[in-house]
Design an enzyme around this catalytic site. Structure first.
Site, PDB file in Angstrom:
ATOM      1  N   HIS A  99      53.620  36.218  36.888  1.00 30.70           N
ATOM      2  CA  HIS A  99      53.076  36.227  38.259  1.00 30.70           C
ATOM      3  C   HIS A  99      54.241  36.306  39.243  1.00 30.70           C
ATOM      4  O   HIS A  99      55.311  35.735  38.993  1.00 30.70           O
ATOM      5  CB  HIS A  99      52.255  34.955  38.491  1.00 30.70           C
ATOM      6  CG  HIS A  99      51.482  34.994  39.758  1.00 30.70           C
ATOM      7  ND1 HIS A  99      52.061  34.797  40.987  1.00 30.70           N
ATOM      8  CD2 HIS A  99      50.171  35.260  40.003  1.00 30.70           C
ATOM      9  CE1 HIS A  99      51.139  34.924  41.933  1.00 30.70           C
ATOM     10  NE2 HIS A  99      49.982  35.205  41.360  1.00 30.70           N
ATOM     11  N   GLU A 116      49.160  43.319  41.223  1.00 33.70           N
ATOM     12  CA  GLU A 116      49.071  42.437  42.387  1.00 33.70           C
ATOM     13  C   GLU A 116      50.200  42.768  43.360  1.00 33.70           C
ATOM     14  O   GLU A 116      51.328  42.230  43.212  1.00 33.70           O
ATOM     15  CB  GLU A 116      49.217  40.973  41.964  1.00 33.70           C
ATOM     16  CG  GLU A 116      48.132  40.487  41.043  1.00 33.70           C
ATOM     17  CD  GLU A 116      47.954  38.978  41.167  1.00 33.70           C
ATOM     18  OE1 GLU A 116      46.850  38.557  41.516  1.00 33.70           O
ATOM     19  OE2 GLU A 116      48.917  38.235  40.928  1.00 33.70           O
TER      20      GLU A 116
HETATM   21  P1  PGA Z   1      45.154  35.489  46.347  1.00 34.76           P
HETATM   22  O1  PGA Z   1      46.121  35.317  45.090  1.00 34.76           O
HETATM   23  O2  PGA Z   1      43.798  35.912  45.820  1.00 34.76           O
HETATM   24  O3  PGA Z   1      45.116  34.131  46.991  1.00 34.76           O
HETATM   25  O4  PGA Z   1      45.741  36.533  47.218  1.00 34.76           O
HETATM   26  C1  PGA Z   1      46.055  36.185  44.004  1.00 34.76           C
HETATM   27  C2  PGA Z   1      47.082  35.818  42.963  1.00 34.76           C
HETATM   28  O5  PGA Z   1      48.198  35.430  43.321  1.00 34.76           O
HETATM   29  O6  PGA Z   1      46.803  35.891  41.760  1.00 34.76           O
END
Ligand code: PGA
Length: 282
Positions: free
Chosen positions: A131, A201
């Site tokens: 992540h 992401e």
């Molecule tokens: P968020 O986070 O939905 O709060 O933008 C997503 C993530 O970091 O997996």
């Protein structure tokens, strides 16, 4: 894959009491609208300290539902083999559980860390790896992430590999090249995974309320699939491509309707059980 995968990442939020309330609220929604999750696979990734309790609640709930089902169908639980009974109990869970991280070594002197075997033993089936918050705050390189994927592989955990570019990389139009490098370097080439989940992401979208246009998400999903086919075809039997970054009860349907996106990774909006149920049933 026909079922869309919806993953909730609680990050460093919630406590025992809140997680109990979350569980009860989610189950209440589930009881009322079970059919809405028929084509979904739901995974919750709470802080690791809460997992044991959540798994215990899940097991208690699904055992009770299994017993009810068997009774309604006039089947004596004693006549069902242990393996079949265990499958039935697993099938009755409203969701599965994953961890947000694991260490890259098997075990040892790593104060404060959690190994993949511990994550597996506590009842997780998935683990989020790489992540951007781990990459940024804990300096996790692609090389470290690749070692974590090996640990996940060795302990029957399905890795959810996160990749994503920052704003500057996107503005400079280097995002495709950046993502390719992240994927190729973060996935160990000489391991065979049954299922490899890749969550795209974009960093500038996490927790900001900003999401890329659906055409940009789709372009990236196609690009990631192409990389998987070209570079990783021997590494996994199945590739699952998720989008993550400011997914909400309002925009989830729009994203999940795209046929090339296999699901979503949800941060902030997964903390409220009602919102997360709306997303899951979108
Ligand atoms: P968020 O986070 O939905 O709060 O933008 C997503 C993530 O970091 O997996």
């Amino acid at each position: 894959m026909t079922k869309k995968l919806i993953v909730g990442n609680w990050k460093m939020n919630s406590g025992f009491a809140e997680s109990e309330n979350w569980f009860n609220d989610f189950v209440e929604n589930y009881e009322k609208n079970k059919s809405k999750l028929a084509n979904k696979e739901i995974v919750i990734c709470p802080p690791v300290i809460l997992i044991d309790n959540i798994v215990a609640n899940l097991m208690e709930y699904s055992l009770e539902k299994t017993q009810q089902d068997l009774k309604e169908n006039n089947i004596d639980i004693k006549n069902i083999g242990a393996e079949k009974l265990s499958d039935l109990i697993m099938d009755h869970r409203p969701f599965m559980v994953g961890a947000q991280n694991c260490h890259f070594e098997e075990k040892g002197a790593f104060t404060g860390d959690i190994s993949a075997s511990m994550v597996h033993e506590v009842g997780c089936e998935y683990v989020i790896l790489g992540h951007s918050e781990r990459r940024n705050y804990h300096h996790e390189s692609n090389k470290i992430v690749a070692k974590k994927l090996i640990q996940a592989h060795n302990h029957q955990l399905i890795p959810i590999l996160c990749v994503g570019e920052d704003q500057k990389t996107r503005e400079d139009k280097n995002h495709l090249e950046f993502i390719k490098k992240q994927i190729v370097e973060s996935v160990p080439q000489d391991y065979k995974f049954n299922r490899l989940v890749i969550a795209y992401e974009p960093i500038w979208s996490i927790g900001t309320g900003l999401t890329p246009d659906i055409s940009d998400i789709s372009e990236m999903a196609d690009f990631i699939r192409k990389i998987c086919e070209e570079e990783l075809s021997k590494v996994a039997k199945e590739f699952v491509i998720l989008y993550g970054g400011s997914v909400s009860a309002k925009n989830a349907k729009f994203i999940l309707d795209a046929s090339n996106i296999n699901g979503v990774l949800v941060g902030g909006a997964s903390l409220k059980a009602d919102d997360f149920f709306v997303i899951s049933s979108s």
